[in-house]
Design an enzyme around this catalytic site. Structure first.
Site, PDB file in Angstrom:
ATOM      1  N   VAL A  77     -58.320  33.127  16.761  1.00  0.00           N
ATOM      2  CA  VAL A  77     -58.245  32.058  17.885  1.00  0.00           C
ATOM      3  C   VAL A  77     -59.636  31.301  17.899  1.00  0.00           C
ATOM      4  O   VAL A  77     -59.521  29.963  18.082  1.00  0.00           O
ATOM      5  CB  VAL A  77     -58.176  32.630  19.222  1.00  0.00           C
ATOM      6  CG1 VAL A  77     -58.226  31.622  20.210  1.00  0.00           C
ATOM      7  CG2 VAL A  77     -56.837  33.557  19.424  1.00  0.00           C
ATOM      8  N   CYS A  78     -60.822  31.890  17.539  1.00  0.00           N
ATOM      9  CA  CYS A  78     -62.124  31.101  17.535  1.00  0.00           C
ATOM     10  C   CYS A  78     -62.033  30.002  16.687  1.00  0.00           C
ATOM     11  O   CYS A  78     -62.646  29.072  17.233  1.00  0.00           O
ATOM     12  CB  CYS A  78     -63.032  32.250  17.099  1.00  0.00           C
ATOM     13  SG  CYS A  78     -63.270  33.654  18.263  1.00  0.00           S
TER      14      CYS A  78
END
Length: 229
Positions: A77-78
């Site tokens: 996700v980062c």
């Protein structure tokens, strides 16, 4: 060098993946800083325009600042969050606002990630915002977003005004990314209040009416939006 750095962070990626699958991390005990708190006077090494540079809270005096934490480099996700904020950096800067991404990785890990193309499974590529290293975890701890069991930070976001005061904060668990649109909307709302003295209702955007903060004065807004006579 980059390959060795990538190899060193692989175990961390496995740890994060395991935690996401088992939901072993909770927000128990997390106490993030909130409105009216002064932002801690942090300092650290960041990757800025491809080079290492020391940055600090003092560098942003007189500006609005969005400092957002993420768990780990080379994850899932980062990169979607960091690239989304970076790609819209100019929009924030037009509003006298700077952005900083921060995690508990080293600045060498950050550099390796930035030098990884976006086409190669989650690389960052060209970054228009600083990516700050918090390897000793002091910054995440000071802002109250550090998970002490794992040594990584939750997805904390802090909107800091030109005087260094936190005006807005939020913290997500690891599996859900944040909205750049909402961060931008929230920034514009606080800046509108600062400039005009009126307050912003739910779902406000800059093409919608605001509320004059008074018993009699507020009736103007409610008549307008609810059709009262």
């Amino acid at each position: 060098m980059i390959r060795s750095v990538l190899a060193s962070v692989s175990p961390l990626r496995q740890i994060l993946a395991s935690q996401l699958c088992t939901s072993s991390i909770t927000l128990a005990g997390i106490r993030p800083l909130g409105p009216k708190n002064k932002a801690p006077d942090f300092s650290g090494t960041a990757v800025v325009n491809g080079d290492f540079k020391t940055i600090s809270m003092k560098d942003y005096k007189g500006k609005w600042l969005i400092l957002f934490f993420y768990p780990l480099d080379f994850t899932f996700v980062c990169p979607t969050e960091i690239t989304a904020f970076s790609d819209r950096c100019a929009e924030f800067q037009k509003l006298n606002t700077e952005l900083i991404a921060c995690s508990c990785d080293s600045h060498f890990s950050h550099l390796a990630w930035i030098q990884t193309p976006r086409s190669e499974v989650g690389g960052l590529g060209d970054m228009k915002i600083p990516v700050l290293a918090d390897f000793n975890k002091d910054i995440a701890n000071a802002f109250g977003v550090l998970d002490h069991e794992t040594g990584i930070s939750y997805r904390g976001l802090f909107l800091i005004d030109p005087s260094g005061e936190i005006r807005h904060s939020l913290v997500n668990d690891l599996s859900v990314g944040r909205s750049v649109d909402e961060a931008f909307r929230t920034l514009k709302a606080f800046q509108f209040v600062e400039k005009h003295g009126e307050v912003c209702p739910a779902n406000w955007s800059d093409d919608k009416p605001t509320i004059k903060p008074g018993i009699k004065e507020s009736k103007e807004y409610f008549k307008k939006v609810d059709g009262h006579t």
